[in-house]
Design a protein around this motif. Sequence first.
Motif, PDB file in Angstrom:
ATOM      1  N   LEU A  91      -0.648  18.882  33.684  1.00 30.46           N
ATOM      2  CA  LEU A  91      -1.100  18.378  32.391  1.00 30.46           C
ATOM      3  C   LEU A  91      -1.271  16.868  32.474  1.00 30.46           C
ATOM      4  O   LEU A  91      -0.442  16.173  33.064  1.00 30.46           O
ATOM      5  N   THR A  92      -2.356  16.376  31.904  1.00 31.58           N
ATOM      6  CA  THR A  92      -2.566  14.927  31.857  1.00 31.58           C
ATOM      7  C   THR A  92      -2.394  14.459  30.422  1.00 31.58           C
ATOM      8  O   THR A  92      -2.779  15.154  29.483  1.00 31.58           O
ATOM      9  N   PRO A  93      -1.785  13.266  30.218  1.00 31.80           N
ATOM     10  CA  PRO A  93      -1.530  12.795  28.862  1.00 31.80           C
ATOM     11  C   PRO A  93      -2.822  12.464  28.125  1.00 31.80           C
ATOM     12  O   PRO A  93      -3.832  12.102  28.718  1.00 31.80           O
ATOM     13  N   GLY A  94      -2.784  12.601  26.848  1.00 29.88           N
ATOM     14  CA  GLY A  94      -3.951  12.309  26.007  1.00 29.88           C
ATOM     15  C   GLY A  94      -3.861  10.935  25.388  1.00 29.88           C
ATOM     16  O   GLY A  94      -3.060  10.116  25.852  1.00 29.88           O
ATOM     17  N   PRO A  95      -4.586  10.718  24.329  1.00 24.28           N
ATOM     18  CA  PRO A  95      -5.494  11.735  23.773  1.00 24.28           C
ATOM     19  C   PRO A  95      -6.877  11.697  24.426  1.00 24.28           C
ATOM     20  O   PRO A  95      -7.283  10.615  24.822  1.00 24.28           O
ATOM     21  N   PRO A  96      -7.586  12.811  24.481  1.00 24.25           N
ATOM     22  CA  PRO A  96      -7.033  14.165  24.309  1.00 24.25           C
ATOM     23  C   PRO A  96      -6.317  14.586  25.585  1.00 24.25           C
ATOM     24  O   PRO A  96      -6.645  14.101  26.664  1.00 24.25           O
ATOM     25  N   PRO A  97      -5.347  15.493  25.502  1.00 20.60           N
ATOM     26  CA  PRO A  97      -4.665  15.968  26.715  1.00 20.60           C
ATOM     27  C   PRO A  97      -5.636  16.751  27.592  1.00 20.60           C
ATOM     28  O   PRO A  97      -6.650  17.269  27.112  1.00 20.60           O
ATOM     29  N   GLY A  98      -5.348  16.812  28.880  1.00 20.30           N
ATOM     30  CA  GLY A  98      -6.231  17.509  29.798  1.00 20.30           C
ATOM     31  C   GLY A  98      -5.457  18.190  30.904  1.00 20.30           C
ATOM     32  O   GLY A  98      -4.225  18.228  30.896  1.00 20.30           O
ATOM     33  N   VAL A  99      -6.189  18.709  31.862  1.00 22.21           N
ATOM     34  CA  VAL A  99      -5.604  19.416  32.998  1.00 22.21           C
ATOM     35  C   VAL A  99      -6.221  18.865  34.275  1.00 22.21           C
ATOM     36  O   VAL A  99      -7.431  18.637  34.340  1.00 22.21           O
ATOM     37  N   ALA A 100      -5.406  18.647  35.295  1.00 23.26           N
ATOM     38  CA  ALA A 100      -5.885  18.169  36.590  1.00 23.26           C
ATOM     39  C   ALA A 100      -5.205  18.972  37.692  1.00 23.26           C
ATOM     40  O   ALA A 100      -4.161  19.599  37.477  1.00 23.26           O
TER      41      ALA A 100
END
Length: 306
Positions: A105-114
């Motif tokens: 999980l990557t911090p947001g905003p907006p949160p994401g996925v890597a």
Amino acid sequence: MAAAAGGAAAAAAEAEGRVRAWAAAQAARGRRVALVTSGGTQVPLEARAVRFLENCSSGRRGAASAERLVGAGYGVCFLHRARSAFPWARALPPPGPALLDALRLTPGPPPGVAAAPAALPALLPALRAYRRAAEAGALLALEFTGLAEYLALLRAAARALAPFGSSVMFYLAAAVSDFYIPASEMPEHKIQSSEGPLQITMEMVPKMLSPLVKEWAPEAFVISFKLETDPSILIEKSRKALEKYRHQVVVANVLESRRTSVIIVTKDSETPLSLSDEEIAQGMEIEEKIVSYLQDQHTAFIEKKF
């Protein structure tokens, strides 16, 4: 049943149009075309099916070969079993904990996925290769599950590719069922276990190699695959297939060694291909050698036609 048959016919007609337009674009770019079939077929035991007969296949060979064929300059129509191995997606961890652990999980905003750093060495080359193929329009995917669906799509794709003659390669790596229950003999509802031990009589699936070679795409370069568990009958059965269907190549392999060695059987030759221990340690796949050899055979076939 009539509605289902009508739907299948409409899907096959739509696929034929897609393949014809895509193949014309490949020809305009000077590419040869390969139709790669991959994965196993599913045969229902009931009309409103709960139980099925499966031909077990992960689709790894077809997917690996499709990658190599695209790399060799072919446009590839990939006729594959739903949820079987897919070109370049093979680099992804399998669904479940391994896949979830490869994501962050990557911090947001907006949160994401890597992707986790440890997953990148395998994922990056595969993703780059897939993007190149997609942007070049070099990969067309068609999906099947059941045997009837596979046969209808194979026929439709072959008819669409027939006008392109000897530049087309059929690479028939799918594990297709030899047996089925005709719709007229199939029970409508779920077979009840309370009725005791089950006895099923199945009929032979009509072989598609004969109409493919003689009618659907008679100018194409056709490769079939022969898998056996008994090495002593492998070459004999491969030669009988060549004599019966009059196609160009059988890739013969034994179940236990299929990932490291095969024998390429033609009318005039038997050529073993295998991986050395060093090549296996380096992560090389036998499909690299298969595709390289068959590409040369296809070139010779085209030249002989002219």
